[in-house]
Design an enzyme around this catalytic site. Structure first.
Site, PDB file in Angstrom:
ATOM      1  CE  LYS A  63      40.790  40.482  35.643  1.00  0.00           C
ATOM      2  NZ  LYS A  63      41.280  40.580  37.033  1.00  0.00           N
ATOM      3  CD  GLU A 106      43.688  37.867  26.977  1.00  0.00           C
ATOM      4  OE1 GLU A 106      42.906  37.944  26.002  1.00  0.00           O
ATOM      5  OE2 GLU A 106      43.728  38.720  27.884  1.00  0.00           O
ATOM      6  CB  SER A 160      40.120  45.534  42.338  1.00  0.00           C
ATOM      7  OG  SER A 160      41.205  44.902  42.979  1.00  0.00           O
TER       8      SER A 160
HETATM    9  C1  LIG Z   1      42.491  41.122  37.390  1.00  0.00           C
HETATM   10  C2  LIG Z   1      42.477  41.827  38.692  1.00  0.00           C
HETATM   11  C3  LIG Z   1      43.226  43.007  38.912  1.00  0.00           C
HETATM   12  C4  LIG Z   1      44.168  43.584  37.895  1.00  0.00           C
HETATM   13  O1  LIG Z   1      43.594  43.958  36.697  1.00  0.00           O
HETATM   14  P1  LIG Z   1      43.367  45.490  36.304  1.00  0.00           P
HETATM   15  O2  LIG Z   1      42.980  45.429  34.881  1.00  0.00           O
HETATM   16  O3  LIG Z   1      44.680  46.200  36.524  1.00  0.00           O
HETATM   17  O4  LIG Z   1      42.320  46.028  37.188  1.00  0.00           O
HETATM   18  C5  LIG Z   1      43.102  43.653  40.131  1.00  0.00           C
HETATM   19  N1  LIG Z   1      42.310  43.155  41.107  1.00  0.00           N
HETATM   20  C6  LIG Z   1      41.595  42.030  40.941  1.00  0.00           C
HETATM   21  C7  LIG Z   1      40.738  41.557  42.060  1.00  0.00           C
HETATM   22  C8  LIG Z   1      41.651  41.321  39.739  1.00  0.00           C
HETATM   23  O5  LIG Z   1      40.931  40.203  39.582  1.00  0.00           O
END
Ligand SMILES: *Cc1c(COP(=O)(O)O)cnc(C)c1O
Length: 393
Positions: free
Chosen positions: A89, A111, A377
């Site tokens: 993010k 938000e 992610s």
């Molecule tokens: C917020 C988040 C997601 C989901 O958000 P996307 O916009 O779909 O990427 C996925 N993995 C992690 C670790 C997150 O913090």
């Protein structure tokens, strides 16, 4: 057929900007300026420098040897979990804070649902010395108290949204109301590839650094820039958009999008938007979303707070409808098992969102010589109490 956005702000039939008239000047200013600002050499220089020295990029592309042996295929993990603040993010919030500065904005609003985007926003506001107001549902504030504490520590003001279901959509309504009331000095940082055009495209471009790196890193490892598959979990879709971006038009690279099935796709407690969603409008964009027969948005459910969203971004709605990406729904239980497996096979504790993507290796088989890149992610520190309750650790 193109899988990228067109000049009107649509991916196929999805996207656009369906916003109240009072918000039009804010969104229009951004639409007119975002590409110009991003193309400025000075902007690119500052963005790249912060990604390198502050976020810690490039994130490694790690060949997961033991996981690959277990599933008899070649698995690479793109380590977004190693970024500052622990997930992808931050790539987007760094980009948007620089955009806000270029547009002369002094005040940042956001938000947040689980608090992850709120923390990433509070982080870059501290970095740049800008005022930060984060709207968060009252119920979410109680459920995600550690992230509220982080935002407070970083100097942000967290404002509870006390209307409706007191969760993400109510926080979003409060943020939009704020933006309408503060059109001149305020920038609204949206945390995924959702919202009115140009947000989905702008966020995808900031996250595109992920696939830009994958290409040269795979070239180094394998002598070719393209994998056979790219796998990513999808909440709104930003980590997936980043991991897919430079492969979108190259259909030899197969894309797999993983959604949260919660307690089962048809259990009534799920967030599997592609299967359950119908065309509608959410957060200013035409996309697929979970709704009742009379068009009310359904409360989604997933054990993972980051995937607990009733829609998907318009890029993903188009990837689904066109068949460009394969969508797979993974239950809470399958994800939790996959999270434990990665921890014990590779010594990497993934976020529960990411664990959904990892569960694909049980749901689908790959060839021994397939090169599979998975977007890792985020890291699992924030999820430790959920893991330990679940497994009685
Ligand atoms: C917020 C988040 C997601 C989901 O958000 P996307 O916009 O779909 O990427 C996925 N993995 C992690 C670790 C997150 O913090």
């Amino acid at each position: 057929m193109t899988y990228n956005i067109n000049e009107k702000g649509y991916y196929g039939e999805f996207g656009g900007a369906f916003i109240p008239e009072m918000l039009y000047p804010n969104v229009e200013e951004l639409r007119q300026k975002y590409l110009k600002v991003m193309a400025e050499p000075d902007f690119q220089k500052e963005f790249k420098a912060l990604l390198k020295d502050y976020v810690g990029r490039p994130s490694p592309l790690y060949f997961a040897k033991r996981l690959s042996e277990k599933y008899n295929t070649k698995i690479y993990l793109k380590r977004e979990d190693l970024n500052h603040t622990g997930a992808h993010k931050i790539n987007n919030t760094i980009g948007q804070i620089l955009m806000a500065q270029r547009l002369g904005k002094k005040r940042i609003i956001a938000e947040t649902g689980a608090g992850q985007h709120g923390v990433a926003t509070a982080t870059v506001c501290a970095l740049m010395g800008l005022e930060c107001i984060v709207y968060m549902g009252e119920i979410d504030m109680a459920r995600q108290a550690p992230n509220v504490a982080r935002m407070n520590m970083l100097g942000a003001t967290v404002v509870p949204a006390t209307s409706g279901s007191k969760t993400l959509k109510d926080a979003t309504n409060e943020a939009i109301r704020d933006w309408i009331n503060n059109p001149v000095d305020t920038h609204y940082i949206i945390g995924s590839v959702v919202g009115p055009h140009p947000y989905p495209d702008m966020v995808a471009r900031f996250q595109a650094i992920v696939s830009e790196e994958i290409k040269w890193q795979l070239q180094e490892h394998e002598g070719s820039p393209n994998p056979d598959y790219v796998i990513a979990c999808v909440g709104g879709g930003s980590n997936a958009a980043g991991a897919y971006y430079h492969f979108l038009e190259d259909t030899n690279v197969k894309l797999i999008a993983v959604e949260a099935a919660g307690k089962g796709v048809h259990s009534g407690e799920s967030a599997a938007t592609s299967v359950l969603g119908k065309i509608g409008i959410i957060h200013g964009s035409k996309t697929l979303l979970m709704q009742t027969t009379d068009g009310q948005i359904t409360e989604p459910y997933s054990i993972s707070a980051g995937l607990d969203y009733p829609g998907v971004g318009p890029m993903h709605a188009h990837l689904y409808q066109s068949g460009r990406a394969e969508f797979i729904a993974i239950t809470d239980n399958e994800a939790m098992e996959a999270g434990l497996e990665l921890s014990q096979l590779e010594g990497i504790i993934p976020a529960i969102e990411t664990a959904h993507a990892l569960a694909v290796f049980k749901a689908k088989s790959f060839q021994p010589d397939d090169i599979v890149v998975l977007s890792l992610s985020g890291r699992g520190d924030k999820d430790l109490s959920t893991y330990s309750d679940y497994f009685n650790l």
